[in-house]
Enzyme design. Structure first.
Site, PDB file in Angstrom:
ATOM      1  CE1 TYR A 137      -4.350   0.385  -0.336  1.00 52.65           C
ATOM      2  CE2 TYR A 137      -4.358  -1.542   1.081  1.00 52.65           C
ATOM      3  CZ  TYR A 137      -5.007  -0.690   0.196  1.00 52.65           C
ATOM      4  OH  TYR A 137      -6.309  -0.917  -0.145  1.00 52.65           O
ATOM      5  CD  GLU A 167      -4.585   4.581   0.689  1.00 50.46           C
ATOM      6  OE1 GLU A 167      -4.132   4.402   1.832  1.00 50.46           O
ATOM      7  OE2 GLU A 167      -5.776   4.419   0.393  1.00 50.46           O
ATOM      8  CG  ASP A 223      -8.197   9.766 -24.303  1.00 49.29           C
ATOM      9  OD1 ASP A 223      -7.181   9.048 -24.406  1.00 49.29           O
ATOM     10  OD2 ASP A 223      -9.295   9.336 -23.918  1.00 49.29           O
ATOM     11  CB  THR A 247      -4.841   3.263 -21.905  1.00 49.18           C
ATOM     12  OG1 THR A 247      -4.855   3.343 -23.329  1.00 49.18           O
ATOM     13  CG2 THR A 247      -6.222   3.544 -21.360  1.00 49.18           C
ATOM     14  CE  LYS A 258      -7.415   1.752 -25.744  1.00 52.17           C
ATOM     15  NZ  LYS A 258      -7.448   2.497 -24.468  1.00 52.17           N
ATOM     16  NE  ARG A 314      -6.384  -4.833 -19.882  1.00 50.30           N
ATOM     17  CZ  ARG A 314      -7.035  -4.516 -21.003  1.00 50.30           C
ATOM     18  NH1 ARG A 314      -7.954  -3.574 -20.992  1.00 50.30           N
ATOM     19  NH2 ARG A 314      -6.767  -5.133 -22.127  1.00 50.30           N
TER      20      ARG A 314
HETATM   21  N1  DSN Z   1     -12.203   0.079 -24.966  1.00 47.23           N
HETATM   22  C1  DSN Z   1     -11.173   0.842 -25.623  1.00 47.23           C
HETATM   23  C2  DSN Z   1     -11.280   0.757 -27.089  1.00 47.23           C
HETATM   24  O1  DSN Z   1     -11.608  -0.310 -27.543  1.00 47.23           O
HETATM   25  O2  DSN Z   1     -11.028   1.714 -27.787  1.00 47.23           O
HETATM   26  C3  DSN Z   1     -11.117   2.242 -25.198  1.00 47.23           C
HETATM   27  O3  DSN Z   1     -11.660   2.415 -23.970  1.00 47.23           O
END
Ligand code: DSN
Length: 462
Positions: free
Chosen positions: A55, A57, A210, A236, A239, A245
């Site tokens: 932990y 925080e 984003d 994120t 990707k 993730r």
């Molecule tokens: N779920 C992702 C996508 O497929 O683009 C984005 O949140």
């Protein structure tokens, strides 16, 4: 029984078996969901470490629990690599690497910068935007972003499929948003961040990018750089970036004069950090932060740049090959890793296409296309090349993939022509008709044989 010191296959064969089946699914088919990828062994190793137990925080040097000296090192290393990867310096930019993923990262930014029911503008979901940019319908506020903030979408031009910046400029003047979001989840074209900046400045708004989908391409300097014009950039990390993730927020530091009426002060650091913790989250996932750190180290390598170049080449090849077979790509092609197919001219919808492609081991997702009335019955599919490129597919291989997709979609059209009007009629016909089942089996076997030509080294080990 020693509960602590057993391997998963011994302690929980039931779960182990499910995971084994998923592993086999990932390898035996073609993964074309644009937001998915195969992360590296080093990321998976970092995720499975003792960092998970702690932990912490707070932030490095200011934790609510003791024993965080090494966790602080991990988080600081991750922050440094995040800035380095995107060519940023710590006097101008700060970074928060604690968001659990992209949706919490975006919500934290709105929480930090926009008062409750304050205004934001993002690309509409059916036009290639993302849920968390404020999606709502006539009947329902779908995303929490549209429940807790007032969102007005901007749109694409239905003729070209390209973002209508002129319309955004006009409506922003009326709506006066506090934040404009430049980000996509399906739009396959580069964004004009300079134009977004001009529109934000006219309205004294913050500009947030984003870059979740394209953060790997940005790291490789292959698409426009959102950091040049934006105040805040979220992403994120799983990707195109090919990490774990998780989510990250970058924010500008200092003061920058942007409006005719005065300055926007970048007192973003405290606001954003406090929105993430203690505002919205508890203890950070330290194993994920370590995973981001190692992914970012890889993202600075020449091999990573080569990979991203191939991702784009493959997407362009896929778009061209499908267009040559008379399919309609929204916007007429792609600049990134996404191919956005409008199936309505064919008389097919996204659900039917997704179902048949899934049956033949091609994973993709149904997707709204411009002009769709309902997100529940979308008129297209979204295809992406990051995962296949990780497996080593090159242009000539993608040509073959395009032919498989074509054969799958022709099969879907044949089933549709001989089934009732509802999706359940279509599914029943597909499942029951021996001719269609034979064609599915034949195509699936061909695709599985093809996929087996592209093993991922070491994939079986993790
Ligand atoms: N779920 C992702 C996508 O497929 O683009 C984005 O949140």
């Amino acid at each position: 029984m020693d509960l602590l010191n057993q391997n998963l296959d011994e302690t929980d064969p039931e779960l182990f078996n499910i995971i084994k089946n998923e592993k086999s699914r990932q390898m035996t088919g073609l993964e074309m969901i644009a937001s998915e990828n195969f992360t590296s062994r080093s990321v998976l190793q970092a995720l499975s470490t003792c960092l998970h137990n702690k932990y912490s925080e707070g932030y490095p040097g200011q934790r609510y629990y003791g024993g965080n000296e090494h966790i602080d090192e991990v988080e600081r290393l991750c922050q440094k690599r995040a800035l380095d990867t995107y060519g940023l310096t710590s006097d101008k930019w700060g970074v928060n690497v604690q968001p659990y993923s992209g949706s919490p990262a975006n919500f934290a930014v709105y929480t930090a910068l926009v008062e409750p029911h304050g205004r934001i503008m993002g690309l509409d979901l059916p036009d290639g935007g993302h849920l968390t940019h404020g999606y709502f319908t006539e009947k329902k506020k779908i995303s929490a972003t549209s429940i807790f903030f007032e969102s007005m979408p901007y749109k694409i031009d239905p003729k070209t499929g390209l973002i209508d910046y002129d319309q955004l400029q006009k409506t922003a003047k009326l709506f006066k948003p506090k934040v404009i979001i430049a980000g996509i989840s399906c739009y396959p074209r580069n964004l004009d961040y300079k134009r977004f900046r001009e529109i934000a400045d006219e309205n004294g708004a913050y500009l947030m990018a984003d870059m979740a989908h394209v953060s790997g391409l940005v790291a490789a300097r292959l698409v426009p750089d959102p950091f040049e014009y934006c105040d805040v950039v979220t992403t994120t990390t799983h990707k195109t970036l090919r990490g774990p993730r998780a989510g990250v927020i970058f924010y500008r530091k200092g003061i920058r004069s942007v409006t005719k009426s005065g300055e926007i002060a970048y007192d973003l650091e405290d606001k954003i950090n406090q929105a993430v913790f203690p505002g919205l989250q508890g203890g950070p996932h330290n194993n994920a932060i370590a995973g981001i750190a190692t992914a970012l180290k890889q993202a600075q390598s020449p091999a990573f740049k080569k990979y991203q170049e191939q991702v784009i080449l493959n997407a362009k090849t896929l778009a061209k090959a499908l267009q040559e077979r008379q399919y309609t790509c929204v916007t007429g092609g792609t600049d990134n890793h996404i191919v956005w197919l409008d199936l309505r001219p064919l008389g097919l919808n996204g659900s039917r296409a997704e179902k048949v492609l899934e049956d033949i081991c091609i994973a993709c997702n149904k997707n709204t296309v411009p002009g769709d009335k309902s997100a529940l019955n979308p008129g297209g599919i979204r295809l992406g090349t990051p995962a296949l490129t990780t497996r080593g597919l090159k242009e000539k291989d993608i040509e073959k993939v395009a032919e498989f997709i074509h054969r799958g979609l022709q099969l879907a059209l044949d089933v549709k022509s001989r089934s009732g009007p509802m999706l359940k009629d279509f599914k029943a016909k597909l499942a029951e008709d021996p001719e269609f089942q034979n064609r599915i089996t034949e195509l699936r076997t061909e695709i599985q044989n093809f996929a087996s030509l592209f093993p991922l080294p070491g994939f079986d080990d993790y």
